[in-house]
Design an enzyme around this catalytic site. Structure first.
Site, PDB file in Angstrom:
ATOM      1  N   TYR A   1       0.825  -1.214   0.000  1.00 46.60           N
ATOM      2  CA  TYR A   1       0.000   0.000   0.000  1.00 46.60           C
ATOM      3  C   TYR A   1       0.855   1.258   0.000  1.00 46.60           C
ATOM      4  O   TYR A   1       0.411   2.310  -0.436  1.00 46.60           O
ATOM      5  CB  TYR A   1      -0.936   0.015   1.211  1.00 46.60           C
ATOM      6  CG  TYR A   1      -1.991  -1.048   1.157  1.00 46.60           C
ATOM      7  CD1 TYR A   1      -1.628  -2.383   1.020  1.00 46.60           C
ATOM      8  CD2 TYR A   1      -3.335  -0.738   1.223  1.00 46.60           C
ATOM      9  CE1 TYR A   1      -2.577  -3.371   0.945  1.00 46.60           C
ATOM     10  CE2 TYR A   1      -4.294  -1.731   1.160  1.00 46.60           C
ATOM     11  CZ  TYR A   1      -3.908  -3.051   1.019  1.00 46.60           C
ATOM     12  OH  TYR A   1      -4.849  -4.018   0.943  1.00 46.60           O
TER      13      TYR A   1
ATOM     14  N   LYS B   1       4.460 -15.396   2.746  1.00 47.61           N
ATOM     15  CA  LYS B   1       4.602 -16.082   1.460  1.00 47.61           C
ATOM     16  C   LYS B   1       6.097 -16.244   1.228  1.00 47.61           C
ATOM     17  O   LYS B   1       6.671 -15.761   0.237  1.00 47.61           O
ATOM     18  CB  LYS B   1       3.918 -15.233   0.361  1.00 47.61           C
ATOM     19  CG  LYS B   1       3.816 -15.892  -0.986  1.00 47.61           C
ATOM     20  CD  LYS B   1       2.793 -17.013  -1.049  1.00 47.61           C
ATOM     21  CE  LYS B   1       2.815 -17.680  -2.411  1.00 47.61           C
ATOM     22  NZ  LYS B   1       2.123 -18.980  -2.416  1.00 47.61           N
TER      23      LYS B   1
ATOM     24  N   ASP C   1      -1.592 -18.705   1.226  1.00 51.10           N
ATOM     25  CA  ASP C   1      -2.585 -19.499   0.493  1.00 51.10           C
ATOM     26  C   ASP C   1      -3.138 -20.618   1.379  1.00 51.10           C
ATOM     27  O   ASP C   1      -4.339 -20.906   1.372  1.00 51.10           O
ATOM     28  CB  ASP C   1      -1.999 -20.043  -0.819  1.00 51.10           C
ATOM     29  CG  ASP C   1      -0.537 -20.462  -0.707  1.00 51.10           C
ATOM     30  OD1 ASP C   1       0.146 -19.993   0.229  1.00 51.10           O
ATOM     31  OD2 ASP C   1      -0.071 -21.252  -1.529  1.00 51.10           O
TER      32      ASP C   1
ATOM     33  N   ASP D   1      -5.529  -7.643   4.818  1.00 51.41           N
ATOM     34  CA  ASP D   1      -6.725  -7.033   4.243  1.00 51.41           C
ATOM     35  C   ASP D   1      -7.647  -8.122   3.694  1.00 51.41           C
ATOM     36  O   ASP D   1      -8.860  -8.150   3.944  1.00 51.41           O
ATOM     37  CB  ASP D   1      -6.290  -6.079   3.119  1.00 51.41           C
ATOM     38  CG  ASP D   1      -7.418  -5.201   2.630  1.00 51.41           C
ATOM     39  OD1 ASP D   1      -8.519  -5.282   3.198  1.00 51.41           O
ATOM     40  OD2 ASP D   1      -7.210  -4.447   1.670  1.00 51.41           O
TER      41      ASP D   1
ATOM     42  N   ASP E   1     -11.282 -10.001   5.664  1.00 53.68           N
ATOM     43  CA  ASP E   1     -12.611 -10.035   5.048  1.00 53.68           C
ATOM     44  C   ASP E   1     -13.113 -11.470   4.920  1.00 53.68           C
ATOM     45  O   ASP E   1     -14.294 -11.740   5.126  1.00 53.68           O
ATOM     46  CB  ASP E   1     -12.605  -9.347   3.679  1.00 53.68           C
ATOM     47  CG  ASP E   1     -12.852  -7.848   3.809  1.00 53.68           C
ATOM     48  OD1 ASP E   1     -12.815  -7.352   4.957  1.00 53.68           O
ATOM     49  OD2 ASP E   1     -13.081  -7.183   2.787  1.00 53.68           O
TER      50      ASP E   1
END
Ligand code: NAD
Length: 357
Positions: free
Chosen positions: A141, A191, A223, A247, A251
């Site tokens: 970001y 990751k 993942d 993020d 959700d």
């Protein structure tokens, strides 16, 4: 005890739910013998309308002088013009930056009486109780370069996932400390098989584990974490992860509970001052109807009591009251089944207040 709380109701259903959370806090103050001074300030669309800025200087100044901040929600169709100079959401990024907030905490604990509302089968939801700790200030970001390029007649775009050791250390440390008050299981999500920033993250988390020998640390690839959230969500206690992964995973985790209206969040920095808000947006489709579910905001107020004011008993009293009223069948429209009696926003808060002991 004396505390100063700034409220930022914002737009849409923000004011509806924030008013109810403030009513609950006032009741707590009275019941437990505290003095809470509330100061309301502008943020988001309403702030743009009144001052031209999504985060007026006066709002930030007030927040920096407060013990804690309770936010509603920002945004709505009125401010959606893509050509607009400033957008309500700019206020959110600016306040996080202005208050030095680097960690976002989202507890996920579906209520057994609402298991039907979850997209997962009831047996998968049983026992789910975890917190996601998301890094807020680094990664894709904010990393530079972040730009569009023209090369040989083609357009490309680049974002940069950069993390400094100190950014990783402070968020992972928060994850370790938090899990020490819980089940002592920390899942550090990265990751590392592909990304250099994740390899640094994993190296630092592993090194820090030496200071927390009582905690079981698992490194989980993002993942795999995404899959485990739907196949075995009850296996998590605390998840700590970087900005973009957080993020997306927060959700995904939120839908396990069944309604956006139920979930609280906290954003924390180095000191005790924090920003507390329900995870939902301004819900323009139901704004002004008095039917929004206020529990996400009320539970955010409980987190405010726990993390910023260090009033654990008072926080527990709110959470217990919410638990009880849901067990006893109190329902707002978003969590009611056909034929069930539906309460409006204030009635839901009344049911909580009536059960605070
Ligand atoms: P939303 O969370 O506002 O609404 C999604 C759906 O959930 C809607 O159907 C809404 O009615 C329902 N819902 C949300 N909160 C509810 C509650 N408390 N009780 C009952 N039902 C509830 O998300 P959206 O529709 O994608 O976004 C609407 C606006 O909110 C946009 O302008 C968006 O940018 C903004 N937004 C703000 C925040 C924030 O302030 N932190 C977060 C997300 C979205």
């Amino acid at each position: 005890m004396n505390f100063h709380i700034v409220t930022l109701p914002g737009d849409g259903i923000g004011p509806d739910v924030t008013n109810e959370a403030v009513r609950v806090l006032k009741h707590i103050a009275e019941k437990f013998g505290h003095q809470f001074r509330f100061e309301q300030q502008l943020i988001g669309g309403i702030a743009i309308d009144e001052t031209g800025s999504a985060l007026p200087d006066e709002t930030l100044r007030a927040c920096l002088n407060a013990d804690a901040v309770l936010l509603g929600a920002v945004g709505g169709p009125k401010w959606d013009d893509p050509r607009a100079k400033t957008r309500p959401e700019d206020g959110l990024l600016a306040i996080r930056k202005g208050m030095g907030l680097f960690a976002n905490l989202r507890p996920v604990k579906p209520h057994p009486a609402l298991a039907f509302a979850s997209p997962l089968r009831e047996e998968k939801i049983r026992g789910v109780d975890f917190i996601v700790v998301r890094e807020l200030t680094g990664g894709l970001y904010f990393g530079k370069p972040k730009e569009r390029r023209q090369e040989n007649g083609h357009v490309s775009a680049v974002d940069t996932m950069e993390y400094h050791d100190y950014e990783i250390r402070r968020i992972v440390d928060l994850g370790f400390k938090l899990t020490q008050t819980r089940q002592k299981k920390l899942a550090s999500v990265d990751k590392a098989n592909v990304l250099a920033s994740s390899r640094l993250w994993r190296e630092i988390a592993t090194e820090m584990h030496a200071d927390y020998p009582d905690v079981k640390l698992d490194h989980v690839l993002v993942d795999t974490a995404a899959m485990r959230l739907v196949t075995a969500p009850a296996s998590f206690d605390v998840i700590v992860t970087e900005n973009t992964f957080g993020d997306i995973l927060t959700d995904e985790a939120a839908v396990l509970v069944g309604s956006m209206g139920l979930l609280p969040s906290a954003s924390l920095g180095a000191g005790t001052r924090g920003l507390y808000e329900p995870i939902h947006g301004s819900a323009p489709d139901i704004a002004g109807k008095g039917i929004a579910n206020p529990l996400g905001s009320i539970l955010s107020a409980a987190m405010l009591l726990r993390h910023s004011l260090k009033l654990e008993n008072e926080a527990n009293a709110i959470e217990r009251a919410v638990d009880e009223m849901l067990s006893e069948g109190c329902r707002s429209a978003d969590i009611a089944r056909e034929g069930e009696q539906v309460l409006n926003t204030s009635e839901m808060a009344d049911e909580v207040i009536g059960r605070i002991r």
